[in-house]
Design a protein around this motif. Structure first.
Motif: not given
Length: 277
Positions: A204-209
Motif C-alpha cells: 500500500d503506497l497510498t501515503a506517498l506523494d
C-alpha cells in the motif's frame, strides 16, 4: 502407501514427530504426503506442543513439489508459535529441501538426540535473555508474540503490516517519499517477510506523494524476490504524482496497480497460485 506418524514426548516441552510409511522401504515425500504432515504439525502446535523435532530419517526421497509444500507448511507452523528442527539422513532429501527457499530458518540434524539438545538449549537461552526462569513460560511468551504478529497489525518504523489471511500480507508504507534515504527500511521489511514465508504481498503506497528511481528499483527487486518463490506482489497507488513515475518508466506494464486495497487483495488471491483470501 499411506503416511504414518508417531509422537513421543522426550521432555516436558519437546515432542518428537516421527514420519514413515506403511509400505516397504523408505517413504517418499511428495506433495500429498507433505500436505498431510504439515496439517498434522499445525494441529499439534494448536494443541500446545510448541517445540517439535520432526524426524524424517525414514524418508528416502523428496520430490520438488513435496519439498516446496513441506517448507511452506513448516513456515506456517513457525508463524503459529511453534519452533522445530528436522532430522534428515538422506542426502537426496537434503538436496531437495536445499533447493526450496527460503529454507535457512530451519535447522537440519543427523539424529534426534542432537536436535532435542539444541532445542532445549535454545529454550533455556531465550528464557534467560528475557529474564524468564521457567522454560514453559518462555515458550508461552514466544508463542504469544508470534501469534500477535500473525493476527495483528505490526509496526516497523514508519511502516506497518498485517496478515490478511494465511497467505496474503498487507504492507502499508508510511511517509510521503520513497527515495534513497527511505528505501532501506522498506526493503528490509519486505526481505524479512519473504524469509518468514510471506510470499504474497499487497504493498500500500497510498501515503506517498513522491517516488524516485531508487524506490522503483527497490520495488522491482521485491517483485523478483517473491516471484522467485512463486509468490506475487501488487501495488496500491492513489497519487497522480506517483503514478506518473510508473508511466514514465514503463513500469505501469510490469506491476499490477490498484487505487484501493480491496481489489488488490482479490486480484492476488485470484491470480497467484497458492494464495487464498
Amino acid at each position: 502407501m499411506q503416511l504414518k506418524m508417531s509422537y513421543e514426548e522426550l521432555r516436558a516441552d519437546i515432542t518428537v514427530v516421527r514420519v514413515g510409511s506403511d509400505g516397504q522401504g523408505g517413504a517418499v515425500l511428495d506433495d500429498r504426503f507433505a500436505r498431510e504432515l504439515c496439517t498434522a504439525l499445525v494441529e499439534v502446535v494448536d494443541d500446545g506442543r510448541l517445540v517439535l523435532v520432526v524426524d524424517l530419517s525414514a524418508v528416502d526421497v523428496a520430490d520438488t513439489m513435496g519439498s516446496a509444500v513441506l517448507v511452506a507448511g513448516l513456515q506456517r507452523v513457525h508463524l503459529r508459535g511453534g519452533t522445530l528442527a528436522l532430522v534428515v539422513t538422506s542426502e537426496r532429501v537434503r538436496a531437495g529441501l536445499s533447493k526450496v527457499g527460503p529454507f535457512r530458518g530451519f535447522r537440519i540434524h543427523d539424529a534426534v538426540p542432537s536436535a532435542v539438545a539444541t532445542l532445549a538449549a535454545d529454550c533455556v537461552r531465550e528464557g534467560a535473555e528475557k529474564g524468564i526462569e521457567q522454560r514453559s513460560t518462555a515458550l508461552e511468551e514466544r508463542a504469544r508474540e508470534r501469534r500477535a504478529v500473525e493476527q495483528g497489525v505490526v509496526t516497523s518504523g514508519d511502516h506497518a503490516y498485517e496478515h490478511l489471511s494465511e497467505d496474503i500480507t498487507l504492507v502499508r508504507v508510511g511517509g510521503d517519499t520513497l527515495d534513497g534515504f527511505t528505501v532501506p527500511p522498506v526493503r528490509k521489511l519486505l526481505v524479512d517477510l519473504v524469509v518468514q514465508g510471506r510470499l504474497h504481498v499487497v504493498l500500500d503506497l497510498t501515503a506517498l506523494d513522491h517516488i524516485n528511481t531508487s524506490g522503483l528499483d527497490m520495488l522491482i527487486g521485491a517483485l523478483k524476490r517473491v516471484r522467485a518463490h512463486d509468490g506475487g506482489l501488487v501495488l496500491v497507488v492513489r497519487k497522480d504524482s506517483v503514478l506518473k513515475m510508473f508511466r514514465l518508466t514503463g513500469l505501469i506494464k510490469v506491476f499490477h496497480i490498484f487505487d484501493t486495497v480491496g481489489p488488490a487483495v482479490e486480484h492476488l488471491g485470484r491470480n497467484v497460485p497458492e494464495a487464498h483470501v
